[in-house]
Design a protein around this motif. Structure first.
Motif, short mmCIF file in Angstrom:
data_model
loop_
_atom_site.label_atom_id
_atom_site.label_comp_id
_atom_site.label_asym_id
_atom_site.label_seq_id
_atom_site.Cartn_x
_atom_site.Cartn_y
_atom_site.Cartn_z
N ALA A 16 0.82 -1.21 0.00
CA ALA A 16 0.00 0.00 0.00
C ALA A 16 0.86 1.26 0.00
CB ALA A 16 -0.94 -0.01 1.21
N GLY A 17 2.07 1.18 0.57
CA GLY A 17 2.88 2.38 0.70
C GLY A 17 4.09 2.44 -0.22
N ARG A 18 4.18 1.54 -1.22
CA ARG A 18 5.41 1.48 -2.00
C ARG A 18 5.38 2.42 -3.21
NH1 ARG A 18 8.02 -4.18 -3.83
NH2 ARG A 18 6.01 -4.37 -4.85
N LEU A 19 6.49 3.10 -3.40
CA LEU A 19 6.65 4.00 -4.54
C LEU A 19 7.86 3.56 -5.35
CD1 LEU A 19 6.28 7.46 -2.75
CD2 LEU A 19 4.58 6.38 -4.22
N GLN A 20 7.79 3.76 -6.66
CA GLN A 20 8.94 3.41 -7.50
C GLN A 20 9.23 4.52 -8.50
OE1 GLN A 20 8.64 0.04 -10.24
NE2 GLN A 20 10.70 -0.55 -9.60
N CYS A 21 10.54 4.74 -8.72
CA CYS A 21 10.94 5.75 -9.71
C CYS A 21 10.60 5.26 -11.12
CB CYS A 21 12.43 6.02 -9.61
SG CYS A 21 13.02 7.12 -10.91
N GLY A 22 9.91 6.12 -11.88
CA GLY A 22 9.53 5.77 -13.24
C GLY A 22 10.71 5.76 -14.20
N GLU A 23 11.83 6.36 -13.78
CA GLU A 23 13.00 6.43 -14.67
C GLU A 23 14.00 5.30 -14.40
OE1 GLU A 23 13.38 8.67 -17.10
OE2 GLU A 23 11.45 9.60 -16.60
N CYS A 24 14.41 5.13 -13.13
CA CYS A 24 15.52 4.20 -12.87
C CYS A 24 15.11 2.96 -12.08
CB CYS A 24 16.66 4.92 -12.15
SG CYS A 24 16.33 5.27 -10.41
N GLY A 25 13.87 2.91 -11.60
CA GLY A 25 13.43 1.71 -10.90
C GLY A 25 13.68 1.69 -9.40
N PHE A 26 14.32 2.75 -8.87
CA PHE A 26 14.54 2.84 -7.42
C PHE A 26 13.20 2.72 -6.68
CE2 PHE A 26 14.33 5.81 -3.77
CZ PHE A 26 15.22 5.17 -2.92
N THR A 27 13.19 1.90 -5.61
CA THR A 27 11.95 1.67 -4.87
C THR A 27 12.07 2.19 -3.44
OG1 THR A 27 11.57 -0.32 -6.15
CG2 THR A 27 10.30 -0.10 -4.16
N THR A 28 11.02 2.85 -2.96
CA THR A 28 11.01 3.32 -1.59
C THR A 28 9.57 3.27 -1.07
OG1 THR A 28 11.71 5.11 -0.11
CG2 THR A 28 10.70 5.77 -2.20
N SER A 29 9.35 3.75 0.15
CA SER A 29 7.98 3.74 0.66
C SER A 29 7.51 5.17 0.88
CB SER A 29 7.91 2.95 1.97
OG SER A 29 8.35 3.76 3.03
N SER A 30 6.21 5.36 0.74
CA SER A 30 5.65 6.71 0.88
C SER A 30 5.76 7.20 2.32
CB SER A 30 4.19 6.73 0.42
OG SER A 30 3.46 5.76 1.12
N SER A 31 6.05 6.27 3.26
CA SER A 31 6.18 6.69 4.66
C SER A 31 7.59 7.20 4.98
CB SER A 31 5.81 5.53 5.59
OG SER A 31 6.65 4.43 5.33
N SER A 32 8.55 7.01 4.06
CA SER A 32 9.89 7.56 4.29
C SER A 32 9.79 9.08 4.35
CB SER A 32 10.84 7.15 3.16
OG SER A 32 11.03 5.77 3.16
N ALA A 33 10.32 9.64 5.45
CA ALA A 33 10.11 11.07 5.72
C ALA A 33 10.53 11.97 4.56
CB ALA A 33 10.86 11.45 6.98
N GLN A 34 11.67 11.66 3.94
CA GLN A 34 12.20 12.58 2.94
C GLN A 34 11.34 12.66 1.68
OE1 GLN A 34 13.62 9.71 3.97
NE2 GLN A 34 15.20 8.98 2.57
N PHE A 35 10.37 11.74 1.53
CA PHE A 35 9.55 11.77 0.32
C PHE A 35 8.14 12.29 0.57
CE2 PHE A 35 12.55 8.19 -0.26
CZ PHE A 35 13.36 8.83 -1.18
N SER A 36 7.89 12.73 1.80
CA SER A 36 6.52 13.10 2.12
C SER A 36 6.07 14.39 1.42
CB SER A 36 6.36 13.24 3.64
OG SER A 36 7.28 14.18 4.12
N GLU A 37 7.02 15.28 1.13
CA GLU A 37 6.62 16.55 0.52
C GLU A 37 6.68 16.51 -1.00
OE1 GLU A 37 8.73 19.82 2.17
OE2 GLU A 37 8.05 19.38 4.22
N CYS A 57 17.86 10.19 -9.58
CA CYS A 57 17.80 10.71 -10.95
C CYS A 57 16.73 11.79 -11.13
CB CYS A 57 17.57 9.58 -11.94
SG CYS A 57 15.88 8.95 -11.93
N ASP A 58 16.06 12.21 -10.03
CA ASP A 58 15.00 13.22 -10.11
C ASP A 58 13.78 12.78 -10.91
OD1 ASP A 58 16.23 15.03 -8.47
OD2 ASP A 58 17.21 16.12 -10.11
N GLY A 59 13.67 11.49 -11.20
CA GLY A 59 12.48 10.97 -11.89
C GLY A 59 11.28 11.00 -10.96
N PRO A 60 10.07 10.84 -11.52
CA PRO A 60 8.85 10.84 -10.69
C PRO A 60 8.67 9.54 -9.94
CG PRO A 60 8.28 10.41 -12.98
CD PRO A 60 9.78 10.63 -12.95
N LEU A 61 8.36 9.62 -8.64
CA LEU A 61 8.07 8.42 -7.86
C LEU A 61 6.58 8.13 -7.95
CD1 LEU A 61 10.20 8.98 -4.62
CD2 LEU A 61 10.69 7.46 -6.53
#
Ligand SMILES: [Zn+2]
Length: 197
Positions: free
Chosen positions: A106-127, A134-138
């Motif tokens: 439910a909380g997983r995000l992935q970079c559309g450019e390079c495939g990097f995966t993180t979670s939406s609950s990680s503080a640095q991605f909340s804003e 790579c500055d791609g869209p998560l």
């Protein structure tokens, strides 16, 4: 895509397949359709990709993330490694509850450019949902839909779970509680790998 952690190359079938898809190869297109519908890519294809990768990158140690996932893949890997005159030191089994799986999907995000995966609950991605590499869209992954979860869980029970006894018999299986925070799990994995160097 290859990431280097522990000073050795790390890859997964997913990373190899995403690269095939990005390159627009026939194999990449075909496997993308299978994954989209919640299925698993055939053992034959995965094994061929892994053998190619090992011949190119596996000369001085390697880590597979999410491979093997079936008994047949495990047996094939054993044969490939015998041909390459090497063997596995460790099989790490991350144990997670079904609730943990649900929460993470439910909380997983992935970079559309390079495939990097993180979670939406990680503080640095909340804003601002932008990839740190790579500055791609998560974005939410297409195959993250909870509706495919039951298919995946069923496949896990029938196809993946037999690998625990396969590697248990080889005395290289180590179980880790994967329900904890990412850092705690990572440090346990690191310690196991460091002990083998
Ligand atoms: Zn990226």
């Amino acid at each position: 895509m290859i990431t280097r952690q522990f000073g050795i190359p790390v890859t997964s079938p997913g990373a190899i397949l995403r690269r095939e898809k990005d390159l627009g190869t026939p194999l990449g297109k075909k496997t993308a359709e299978v994954l989209q519908s919640g299925g698993l890519v055939s053992d034959k294809i995965i094994i061929e990709l892994i053998e190619d990768w090992l011949r190119l990158h596996g000369g001085h140690g390697f880590v597979f993330d999410g491979f093997p996932r079936t008994l047949r893949q495990g047996e094939s890997l054993t044969s490939i490694l015998a041909r390459l005159r090497t063997a596995l030191d460790l099989a790490i089994w991350l144990e997670v509850s079904e609730q943990t799986v649900r929460d993470r999907i439910a909380g997983r995000l992935q970079c559309g450019e390079c495939g990097f995966t993180t979670s939406s609950s990680s503080a640095q991605f909340s804003e601002r949902a932008v990839c740190p590499y790579c500055d791609g869209p998560l974005v939410r992954r297409n195959d993250d839909d909870l509706s495919v979860l039951q298919i995946r869980l069923q496949e896990f029970r029938t196809k993946t779970e037999p690998l625990a006894s396969f590697y248990g018999k080889m005395s290289i299986l180590h179980r880790i509680d994967g329900n904890r925070e990412r850092d705690a799990v990572f440090s346990d994995i690191s310690r196991l790998i460091e002990d083998k160097r």
